[in-house]
Every structure is written in structure tokens, then in C-alpha cells.
Design an enzyme around this catalytic site. Structure first.
Site, short mmCIF file in Angstrom:
data_model
loop_
_atom_site.label_atom_id
_atom_site.label_comp_id
_atom_site.label_asym_id
_atom_site.label_seq_id
_atom_site.Cartn_x
_atom_site.Cartn_y
_atom_site.Cartn_z
N GLY A 135 0.96 1.27 -4.22
CA GLY A 135 1.75 0.39 -5.12
C GLY A 135 2.78 0.68 -5.80
O GLY A 135 3.58 -0.20 -6.51
N THR A 193 0.80 -1.31 -0.10
CA THR A 193 0.00 -0.11 0.12
C THR A 193 0.75 1.31 0.18
O THR A 193 0.33 2.51 0.08
CB THR A 193 -1.01 0.04 1.26
OG1 THR A 193 -0.30 -0.22 2.52
CG2 THR A 193 -2.09 -0.90 1.11
N TYR A 194 2.20 1.11 -0.19
CA TYR A 194 3.01 2.40 0.02
C TYR A 194 2.76 3.25 -1.43
O TYR A 194 2.99 2.62 -2.54
CB TYR A 194 4.28 2.08 0.04
CG TYR A 194 4.74 1.79 1.60
CD1 TYR A 194 3.83 1.94 2.70
CD2 TYR A 194 6.03 1.49 1.78
CE1 TYR A 194 4.41 1.49 3.71
CE2 TYR A 194 6.59 0.91 2.99
CZ TYR A 194 5.61 0.94 4.01
OH TYR A 194 6.27 0.70 5.45
N SER A 195 2.15 4.15 -1.25
CA SER A 195 2.02 5.14 -2.37
C SER A 195 1.21 4.15 -3.44
O SER A 195 1.31 4.31 -4.52
CB SER A 195 3.01 5.86 -3.06
OG SER A 195 3.74 6.58 -2.27
#
Length: 543
Positions: free
Chosen positions: A287, A283-285
Site C-alpha cells: 500500500g 498491494t504494491y509495496s
């Protein structure tokens, strides 16, 4: 600044020893420095085929690619041997030299052969009380100079070129301010009396030290150390790149994340430092962090040379079997790989039976999609519950714990950390520098991240009043060890048994700074000094 106003020195490392490898290394240095010549090229250590290396350097010298060539860490016997059998005498021998190791005999040999004596580590990184030595302090006081300035002046008057290392502008200016005074012969003699004749680091003539030294094993690559990740067969660097800094700002996660080009620049530099461990999340940015990381790895290094970690939880279904099987495929696709070295559950899922979660994770290991499992930010009893479930069913247990841990937040010392240590689980904490608050004297900084990172503000700003006293002590020890605050904060992590702290940075120089922590060992009393002002905090991280 014009190129001809700079004097650039670099070295050929041990692993690039020999004629062919050294030729390639010289070309690589020219490319990285973006220059068509190098002022001084040295052989870094007297190991491997250094005669072949020197031939390659002589050839590059004749071609005008190198203006001067020399050696580093060559003891007198090896220097004399080299001088007698090469065509171009080394211009320089760069050896560890400071008041406690003055290299008198070696200096005379260098003079005889016309080799300039150059000192790396003139302060010995502050070891053995260098800056608090009463002889040095008393002499410096006579001239209104610091201990560091007195040391540099002593070496300069001893006809030794000095390389004082610092990342502080004020300290750099102080180091240059040594040409307006001279030590008397009595002062010089007093400092000569401090010579112990032994290195504060490593003797290149002691087989016992060499056999156990990281210089001569696979456990060190340049400035980097490596360690086994818990009970797995994964060898990870002692620093891990936190990839939350990479990603598309349009994802609305963070305004300060880096684009693909700047992300790749950071990743490439980390690889050059020997860092092989990279941590991201699905879920960081949205994907894009995984995408940028995967692209950079593909462009710069073989897949089997790096340790890639990603996470699952903050997604639909959290840690249900359906969610885990779906999310791993998305992560692998975005990273551009068919396996993940370390798959981490981002939090504990209270809505899914632990058996369902652990069996699903185990199935990924059996399928070859994941090499090892890790966990992050939870209560000790939750982690213990997951581990016991894996043990009872013969499933894959966790080998790492990525928890919230630094000098300003130590709540996990009560329960989670003792459990990890008892289970031989590697600890890879996030936020080891408390979002920069342990890396600078000021609590906040005028950067885009500091202005917009509301998560960090919620973690730390409510306890600012009490925690600033701890930050002040980090600053004090940085002065004592002639190090940066970052290095002291990370050295404390290593003193506490941390395997690999996660460094999230948006500038390449921050990783250079962090790597310097590997050269610092805090005294027990200094560890206690850093810890004694800590007061209990509310739990942050575990859900």
C-alpha cells in the site's frame, strides 16, 4: 562542472504565451534549472501572443536573467515582422533544417537581420531514408565518415548551428567528430540538390496542417499526446507511469522500489512531460505505492488534472463484494482522494460469481467512488464472460485492459486482444519493454532490479535464446531510425493499436526516452521485421 562552462538553452511554450505568463515561465525555468541566469531563451512557436512573450524576454534580458533571446520555428515573414518592431533583435531562429529541407531563402533573411540560423532535427529523425540516401552515403564514404557526420558537416559549412539529439554516448561522440574534414564544393552542391523544400513534420504556414496539429489542440502538451480511454470520458496520456517502482522496500515486495522523495521526483518529471496517467495497486509495496503517489500528486498538481488508476484482487477475498467495498476505501484513503478515475481488477476471480463482482464494481461507479472500470491479465473467454455479464444486467462494463504484451510476449494476440478491439476496450499493457530487455543490447544489466527481480527472470529468461534475436532487430531499427531501442519497442506498441503502455522506471531520463517514441511511426515492413522471429511462449500473467 562550473556553471560558466555550460551554455543552457530553453524555451517558452505556446500555452505560456503573453507577457505575464511568459514572465512566470522564465522564472519557472530558472527554478528548475537551478540557475540565476539562462544563456539563451527562445519562443518555441510563432503562436499565441508572441509579442507579449518577447517583451517579457527583453525585460528579463535587461535584468541579466537571460544572456540572449531568440525564436524558434519562425518563418521569414514572421521573423521580419518581429525584427522590425522589437528593441532587441533575436539572436537565434531555431528551425527544422536538414538535407531535404535546407531553408535557403529563410537562411538569407536571417543573415540580413543578423539572426543565427540554428537547426533542430538535422537528421529529420531518419525519415525519408535520410541515413540510407545514396548521395549522402557516397560522399561520407570518401571521407570515412558516417551519413550522420556528413549531414552535420554539410549544415555546419552552410553556417547553420546544429542540434543533433541522441541518448547514446557513442553516437554523441560520433556527432562531435566532424571538425577534422571539410566537404568539397562539389559535395556541397550534390547535397544541396537533395532539397525538397518541405518539412518532414509540420508546416507552420499551412492552415490545414495547423488546424489538425496537436500543437494547436488540447490533444498535445509539449511532447505528450492524449486519447480517450475506451468508451469512457477520460482523456489519458499516451504513456502511463507504472507505480510499482514506488514504495517502501521494507514491505518485502521489491528491493528496488523508491522512497517518497525519489518517487515524487519521478512523478513531478512525468507531469512536466505532460503525462497525466498513473497506475498503482492496493498491494504494491503493502500500500505504500498508493501513499507515495497520493502525496506527490497533492504536492504538485490539481487532482482533476490527473488520471489515477489502482487495482484490486491480491487481497483477502479477492473480488468478492465484501473485499471490493473494503479495498476501495483503503485505496482512496492511501491516495488521499475521494474518487478513483480507473479501478482495475488485477486478475479473474474463479472463486467468486462474476455477477457478484460486476455488481459490486458497478455500485462503486454509481456511488461516485470510481469513474471507470478496467481489467488486467486474464484469458479472453474470462474477459468476455465479465463483459457479457455487465451488458446483460445493465452494469458498468470495462473500458480498459492491462495485459502482458511486448515484442517478446505476444500470446494475447490469439484471443484477448481481438476481443478488446472488437469491444472498443483501450489496451494499456504492462511490461512493454520486457523488464528492460527490449531497451538495451545486453540481455541483463548490473542494476539492483535486474539482480533481484525474480518475477521478470521467470517471465523472460527461459526463452532467452530465441528472444535475443528479436532484441537484435530492435537494435537494428534503432540505428535505422536514429532512435533508442526503447523508442522502437514502444513505437511498435503504438503501431499495434495500444492506447497507453505502462512505463515503470526508477530514473527520470527513462521517461524522456519513452516520450520520444511518440515521434516515431514505424513502416509496415519494419513492424513485420520485428515480429517475424517470434515463437509461441507459455502463457504468463493470466491465472
Amino acid at each position: 562542472m562550473a556553471r560558466d562552462q555550460l551554455f543552457l538553452t530553453t524555451k517558452v511554450w505556446i500555452s505560456n504565451g503573453g507577457y505575464e505568463k511568459a514572465k512566470a515561465s522564465i522564472e519557472e525555468s530558472l527554478r528548475k534549472l537551478k540557475s540565476d541566469y539562462i544563456d539563451l531563451m527562445l519562443i518555441h512557436q510563432p503562436f499565441n501572443d508572441y509579442y507579449g512573450t518577447y517583451r517579457a524576454m527583453e525585460e528579463a534580458y535587461r535584468e541579466g536573467k537571460l544572456r540572449a533571446i531568440g525564436v524558434s520555428n519562425f518563418y521569414p515573414d514572421r521573423l521580419v515582422d518581429l525584427c522590425q518592431f522589437v528593441e532587441i533583435t533575436p539572436a537565434v531562429n531555431q528551425v527544422g533544417t536538414h538535407p531535404f529541407l535546407q531553408q535557403g531563402a529563410a537562411h538569407e533573411i536571417m543573415k540580413k537581420y543578423g539572426v543565427q540560423h540554428e537547426s533542430w532535427g538535422p537528421f529529420a529523425e531518419g525519415k525519408k531514408g535520410m541515413f540510407s540516401n545514396p548521395v549522402i552515403q557516397e560522399i561520407g564514404g570518401k571521407y570515412g565518415k558516417s551519413a550522420a557526420q556528413t549531414i552535420l558537416r554539410f549544415l555546419i559549412q552552410s553556417d547553420v548551428v546544429v542540434i543533433p539529439k541522441s541518448t547514446h554516448q557513442a553516437r554523441m561522440a560520433e556527432n562531435f567528430d566532424v571538425f577534422d574534414f571539410s566537404l568539397s564544393e562539389a559535395d556541397m552542391e550534390a547535397i544541396r540538390g537533395l532539397d525538397e523544400g518541405t518539412s518532414a513534420f509540420l508546416s507552420h504556414q499551412d492552415p490545414a496542417q495547423l488546424n489538425s496539429s496537436p500543437l494547436c489542440t488540447e490533444e498535445r502538451n509539449g511532447r505528450m499526446d492524449y486519447v480517450q480511454l475506451g468508451g469512457s470520458d477520460i482523456r489519458a496520456s499516451r504513456l502511463c507511469v507504472g507505480c510499482m517502482s514506488f514504495g517502501d522496500p521494507a514491505s518485502k515486495m521489491h528491493a528496488w522500489t523508491l522512497d517518497p522523495q525519489k518517487s515524487e521526483e519521478i512523478i513531478r518529471h512525468a507531469l512536466e512531460l505532460g503525462i497525466n496517467f498513473f497506475d498503482t495497486a492496493n498491494t504494491y509495496s503493502a500500500g505504500t505505492s498508493e501513499e507515495y503517489l497520493g502525496r506527490a500528486i497533492k504536492n504538485n498538481v490539481s487532482r482533476d488534472k490527473v488520471v489515477l488508476a489502482s487495482k484490486v484482487y491480491f487481497n483477502e477475498g479477492h473480488l468478492s463484494r465484501t473485499a471490493i467495498l473494503r479495498e476501495i476505501n483503503g485505496t482512496l484513503r492511501r491516495l488521499g482522494t475521494d474518487y478513483l478515475d480507473l479501478y482495475i481488477i488485477h486478475r479473474f476471480d474463479s472463486d467468486t460469481p462474476v455477477e457478484e463482482t460486476m455488481e459490486a464494481l458497478h455500485s462503486l461507479v454509481k456511488a461516485g467512488k470510481v469513474r471507470a472500470l478496467g481489467a488486467s491479465a486474464m484469458y479472453g473467454y474470462q474477459f468476455c464472460q465479465l463483459q457479457m455479464c455487465a451488458k446483460d444486467h445493465g452494469w458498468t462494463p470495462f473500458v480498459s485492459m492491462q495485459n502482458h504484451y511486448n515484442l517478446l510476449y505476444r500470446e494475447d494476440e490469439r484471443e484477448l486482444i481481438p476481443i478488446c478491439d472488437q469491444m472498443h476496450v483501450a489496451r494499456t499493457p504492462y511490461s512493454p519493454l520486457a523488464a528492460g530487455r527490449l531497451a538495451r543490447p545486453e540481455w541483463s544489466a548490473d542494476t539492483l532490479r535486474s539482480r533481484t527481480d525474480k518475477v521478470a527472470a521467470s517471465k523472460y529468461d527461459s526463452t532467452q535464446e530465441s528472444d535475443r534475436r528479436i532484441v537484435k532487430r530492435v537494435q537494428e531499427l534503432a540505428e535505422k531510425y536514429a532512435a533508442t531501442m526503447t523508442q522502437i519497442a514502444l513505437a511498435w506498441q503504438f503501431a499495434k493499436g495500444v492506447t497507453s503502455p505502462i512505463i515503470g522506471a526508477t530514473k527520470v531520463e527513462y521517461f524522456d526516452d519513452a516520450a520520444g517514441a511518440l515521434n516515431i511511426t514505424l513502416a509496415a515492413e519494419d513492424v513485420s521485421y520485428l515480429e517475424e522471429l517470434y515463437v509461441p511462449h507459455r502463457v504468463v500473467g493470466a491465472l
